[in-house]
Design a protein around this motif. Structure first.
Motif, short mmCIF file in Angstrom:
data_model
loop_
_atom_site.label_atom_id
_atom_site.label_comp_id
_atom_site.label_asym_id
_atom_site.label_seq_id
_atom_site.Cartn_x
_atom_site.Cartn_y
_atom_site.Cartn_z
N GLY A 272 0.80 -1.22 0.00
CA GLY A 272 0.00 0.00 0.00
C GLY A 272 0.83 1.27 0.00
O GLY A 272 1.91 1.32 -0.59
N ASP A 273 0.33 2.30 0.66
CA ASP A 273 0.93 3.62 0.64
C ASP A 273 2.29 3.62 1.34
O ASP A 273 2.38 3.58 2.56
N ALA A 274 3.36 3.70 0.55
CA ALA A 274 4.71 3.63 1.12
C ALA A 274 5.01 4.83 2.01
O ALA A 274 5.83 4.75 2.92
N GLU A 275 4.36 5.96 1.74
CA GLU A 275 4.63 7.16 2.53
C GLU A 275 4.20 7.00 3.99
O GLU A 275 4.66 7.73 4.86
N MET A 276 3.32 6.04 4.25
CA MET A 276 2.82 5.81 5.60
C MET A 276 3.62 4.75 6.34
O MET A 276 3.34 4.46 7.51
N LEU A 277 4.63 4.16 5.68
CA LEU A 277 5.37 3.05 6.27
C LEU A 277 6.79 3.44 6.63
O LEU A 277 7.38 4.35 6.02
N GLU A 278 7.35 2.74 7.59
CA GLU A 278 8.74 2.96 7.97
C GLU A 278 9.68 2.32 6.95
O GLU A 278 9.26 1.50 6.13
N ASN A 279 10.94 2.69 7.00
CA ASN A 279 11.93 2.07 6.14
C ASN A 279 12.03 0.58 6.43
O ASN A 279 12.20 0.17 7.58
N MET A 280 11.90 -0.23 5.39
CA MET A 280 11.97 -1.68 5.57
C MET A 280 12.08 -2.37 4.22
O MET A 280 11.82 -1.77 3.17
N GLN A 281 12.44 -3.64 4.24
CA GLN A 281 12.44 -4.46 3.04
C GLN A 281 11.07 -5.08 2.86
O GLN A 281 10.49 -5.62 3.80
N ILE A 282 10.54 -5.03 1.63
CA ILE A 282 9.20 -5.57 1.39
C ILE A 282 9.19 -6.67 0.32
O ILE A 282 8.16 -7.30 0.09
N GLY A 283 10.31 -6.91 -0.32
CA GLY A 283 10.34 -7.95 -1.34
C GLY A 283 11.76 -8.19 -1.82
O GLY A 283 12.71 -7.54 -1.38
N LYS A 284 11.89 -9.11 -2.77
CA LYS A 284 13.23 -9.42 -3.27
C LYS A 284 13.13 -10.14 -4.61
O LYS A 284 12.26 -10.99 -4.83
N TRP A 285 14.03 -9.76 -5.53
CA TRP A 285 14.22 -10.49 -6.78
C TRP A 285 15.47 -11.33 -6.58
O TRP A 285 16.56 -10.80 -6.37
N LEU A 286 15.34 -12.64 -6.64
CA LEU A 286 16.43 -13.54 -6.30
C LEU A 286 17.30 -13.88 -7.51
O LEU A 286 16.80 -14.15 -8.60
N LYS A 287 18.61 -13.86 -7.29
CA LYS A 287 19.56 -14.28 -8.31
C LYS A 287 19.33 -15.76 -8.63
O LYS A 287 19.13 -16.59 -7.73
N SER A 288 19.35 -16.10 -9.91
CA SER A 288 19.21 -17.50 -10.32
C SER A 288 19.92 -17.70 -11.65
O SER A 288 20.40 -16.74 -12.27
N ASP A 289 19.97 -18.94 -12.10
CA ASP A 289 20.65 -19.25 -13.36
C ASP A 289 19.92 -18.69 -14.57
O ASP A 289 20.49 -18.57 -15.65
N ASP A 290 18.63 -18.36 -14.41
CA ASP A 290 17.87 -17.88 -15.56
C ASP A 290 17.66 -16.37 -15.54
O ASP A 290 16.77 -15.86 -16.22
N ASN A 291 18.46 -15.63 -14.77
CA ASN A 291 18.40 -14.17 -14.88
C ASN A 291 19.83 -13.60 -14.84
O ASN A 291 20.80 -14.33 -14.65
N ALA A 292 19.94 -12.29 -15.03
CA ALA A 292 21.25 -11.65 -15.17
C ALA A 292 21.73 -10.98 -13.90
O ALA A 292 22.72 -10.23 -13.93
N LEU A 293 21.07 -11.23 -12.78
CA LEU A 293 21.46 -10.58 -11.53
C LEU A 293 22.87 -10.97 -11.09
O LEU A 293 23.26 -12.15 -11.16
N VAL A 294 23.62 -9.98 -10.61
CA VAL A 294 24.92 -10.26 -10.00
C VAL A 294 24.72 -10.81 -8.60
O VAL A 294 25.44 -11.69 -8.15
N ASN A 295 23.72 -10.29 -7.88
CA ASN A 295 23.36 -10.79 -6.56
C ASN A 295 21.89 -10.51 -6.33
O ASN A 295 21.22 -9.85 -7.14
N ASP A 296 21.32 -11.04 -5.23
CA ASP A 296 19.91 -10.82 -4.93
C ASP A 296 19.62 -9.32 -4.85
O ASP A 296 20.44 -8.53 -4.38
N SER A 297 18.44 -8.94 -5.30
CA SER A 297 18.08 -7.52 -5.37
C SER A 297 16.86 -7.27 -4.48
O SER A 297 15.76 -7.72 -4.78
N ALA A 298 17.07 -6.55 -3.38
CA ALA A 298 15.99 -6.30 -2.41
C ALA A 298 15.11 -5.14 -2.85
O ALA A 298 15.58 -4.15 -3.41
N VAL A 299 13.81 -5.27 -2.59
CA VAL A 299 12.85 -4.18 -2.78
C VAL A 299 12.63 -3.56 -1.40
O VAL A 299 12.25 -4.25 -0.46
#
Length: 333
Positions: A272-299
């Motif tokens: 929801g409304d990010a402006e109402m929330l404290e700083n925190m991690q809410i998701g992640k795109w995980l490094k795998s063999d089928d993507n180009a990520l150098v490392n896991d990417s946190a949202v």
């Protein structure tokens, strides 16, 4: 399991934290079929599952569910943090099973493979049991089955007036938000001239393309440029390409990569409304063999904004990485 730079593993600490998490009552049964004493988990979804259900999860691909053994695999602190942030099977099921239709029966521990597979795919891949305003469906594309499937958001709160641009085939395009991409830098890019290159970056999303300026004679360019793209309801991957600028001949490709926007957008809408929330991690795109990520990417939420730092290893080229920062801007902001 993927290993990535800077991942300082503390096996005893990790085992202790996983054990504490498993002691919660809702984590002592499989999140999908209710089988007792689950020994597997989906690290990115945040649920504990049994052996039979873990097989179905693996078939979804790591972009949907990254399966790890609680006892056999080595867990990173980030993966355990992600499980803790979800809060366990009870919290996850409160979202993924919020709107199971009346009369629908979840598979039990003795369910056959077909029953189990149909339910798990409906729950996580098609997400048919989410609150209607958060529901996402598979975005059928012409890509091969080996590539990640991408998702589109269907949410009334993010529907907006159509774009002023029309395509004879597609008609009016509806957008759900904006994506601000800060192209930070490239490192160890490929040589396309005699000893160097004149690189620039292009970003393509749907029918839109944006590009950075050209930096002359530099294999480690710093752009620090912000590009803005509209995100359509039926969105796919953000395509990044790096080119060597050539005045006379055509520009030479210096590598490319795709960015899966689903982890950022679904997390942003779910919280929801990010402006109402404290700083925190809410998701992640995980490094795998089928993507180009150098490392896991946190949202993450930072100062009321949803952001994601992404480092990509360029594909179809001998060397090179590009570093970006994404920011999601809802259409009503």
């Amino acid at each position: 399991m993927s290993h990535f730079p800077g991942d300082l593993r503390r096996p005893e600490s990790a085992k202790s934290r996983l054990k504490d998490l498993l002691l919660q009552i809702d984590n002592q049964l499989c999140a999908d079929c209710g089988a007792p004493d689950p020994k597997w988990a989906s690290a990115n979804i945040g649920v504990f599952i049994c052996l039979k259900c873990s097989g179905v999860h693996r078939s979804l691909g790591t972009h949907v569910s990254k399966v790890l053994s609680i006892t056999l695999d080595e867990w990173s602190d980030d993966e355990i943090d992600a499980m803790i942030e979800v809060g366990g099977n009870g919290s996850a099921n409160a979202i993924y099973e919020a709107f199971i239709p009346d009369g629908y029966t979840k598979p039990g521990p003795s369910a056959n493979h077909e029953e189990r597979s149909n339910f798990i795919r409906s729950k996580y891949e098609l997400q048919e049991f989410l609150k209607p305003s958060l529901r996402i469906v598979s975005n059928n594309s012409s890509k091969s089955s080996e590539e990640p499937s991408y998702f589109q958001e269907i949410t009334d709160s993010f529907r907006s007036s159509s774009s002023s641009k029309k395509s004879p085939q597609e008609g009016m395009i509806e957008f759900m938000g904006l994506l601000k991409v800060k192209v930070i830098e490239g490192t160890n890019l490929a040589v396309r001239d005699v000893k160097t290159s004149d690189p620039f970056v292009t970003l393509t999303l749907g029918q839109q393309t944006a590009k950075t300026t050209v930096i002359k004679s530099n294999l480690n360019p710093v752009w620090n440029e912000e590009l803005m793209l509209s995100v359509p309801l039926e969105y796919g991957p953000l395509k990044l390409q790096v080119f060597d600028h050539d005045i006379i001949l055509s520009n030479d490709l210096m590598g490319e990569a795709e960015i899966d926007l689903q982890p950022m957008i679904t997390s942003a809408i779910a919280f929801g409304d990010a402006e109402m929330l404290e700083n925190m991690q809410i998701g992640k795109w995980l490094k795998s063999d089928d993507n180009a990520l150098v490392n896991d990417s946190a949202v993450v939420i930072v100062d009321g904004k949803v952001k994601q730092e992404v480092s990509l290893k360029l594909q179809n080229v001998e060397s090179g990485e590009v570093h970006l920062e994404l920011e999601w801007i809802p259409i009503d902001q």
